[in-house]
Scaffold this motif. Sequence first.
Motif, PDB file in Angstrom:
ATOM      1  N   ARG A  87     -40.742  -3.153 -63.404  1.00 42.69           N
ATOM      2  CA  ARG A  87     -40.119  -2.938 -62.104  1.00 42.69           C
ATOM      3  C   ARG A  87     -38.856  -3.761 -61.980  1.00 42.69           C
ATOM      4  NH1 ARG A  87     -44.887  -3.607 -58.181  1.00 42.69           N
ATOM      5  NH2 ARG A  87     -44.186  -5.718 -58.313  1.00 42.69           N
ATOM      6  N   HIS A  89     -36.462  -5.875 -59.783  1.00 42.08           N
ATOM      7  CA  HIS A  89     -36.536  -6.666 -58.559  1.00 42.08           C
ATOM      8  C   HIS A  89     -35.124  -6.943 -58.093  1.00 42.08           C
ATOM      9  CE1 HIS A  89     -40.827  -7.239 -58.878  1.00 42.08           C
ATOM     10  NE2 HIS A  89     -40.664  -7.492 -60.152  1.00 42.08           N
ATOM     11  N   TRP A 110     -35.702 -14.019 -55.021  1.00 39.47           N
ATOM     12  CA  TRP A 110     -35.918 -12.584 -55.140  1.00 39.47           C
ATOM     13  C   TRP A 110     -36.240 -11.979 -53.785  1.00 39.47           C
ATOM     14  CZ3 TRP A 110     -34.524 -10.647 -59.641  1.00 39.47           C
ATOM     15  CH2 TRP A 110     -34.569 -11.462 -60.765  1.00 39.47           C
ATOM     16  N   ASP A 112     -38.393  -9.497 -52.070  1.00 36.26           N
ATOM     17  CA  ASP A 112     -39.634  -8.834 -52.447  1.00 36.26           C
ATOM     18  C   ASP A 112     -40.353  -8.308 -51.223  1.00 36.26           C
ATOM     19  OD1 ASP A 112     -41.061 -10.944 -51.221  1.00 36.26           O
ATOM     20  OD2 ASP A 112     -41.011 -12.095 -53.045  1.00 36.26           O
ATOM     21  N   GLU A 116     -45.913 -10.195 -52.137  1.00 32.48           N
ATOM     22  CA  GLU A 116     -45.855  -9.818 -53.548  1.00 32.48           C
ATOM     23  C   GLU A 116     -45.857 -11.046 -54.444  1.00 32.48           C
ATOM     24  OE1 GLU A 116     -43.319  -6.966 -56.565  1.00 32.48           O
ATOM     25  OE2 GLU A 116     -42.617  -7.241 -54.536  1.00 32.48           O
TER      26      GLU A 116
END
Length: 172
Positions: A87, A89, A110, A112, A116
């Motif tokens: 995935r 990010h 990040w 998110d 997560e």
Amino acid sequence: FLPLAAVCVVCRRLQTMIDDAVLLEAVAKQGGYEEVENEQAWGAIAKVLGQRKTDASKLKQRYEEMLLATADAEKEDEDEEAQIIGREHEVEDILDDRIEAGEKQYLVKWRDEPGEFEDASTWEPVDNLGGSRSLIAQYERRKEAAARLTDGCAADSAPAAAPAAAPASTAP
């Protein structure tokens, strides 16, 4: 209280779990599945487990089902891990930088989905941040501005130098 039928089901499940563990151990002691297959030793395994030789094919089938279930569970774990790794990010911000083993890394916050990640910040090499060049540039500009501000404050707070003393006259 549980009805008698439910207690019997629980007992059978417990017995099956115990038998599975014992079956795994018995096969391992015989050298593993391939060795048991090559030596056609399922009858010996049945005997060791207190079963009839005619139950050997059932034991083999159950052992193979356990192998398949284990392989399926491992495949699911691998698939889930691959999905997480694969995935993309999104970088929310660059927080800091460092040199690690001669390589520049950035502390990345990040963006998110809630829940997560426990800590949504990691150190990443520049190569992992290809799509985030503008955020890296913004971070570097902030860092330079902070350094200039810090340097300016340091110059303002430095003590003034004492005036130079006049040279001593050397009168004869």
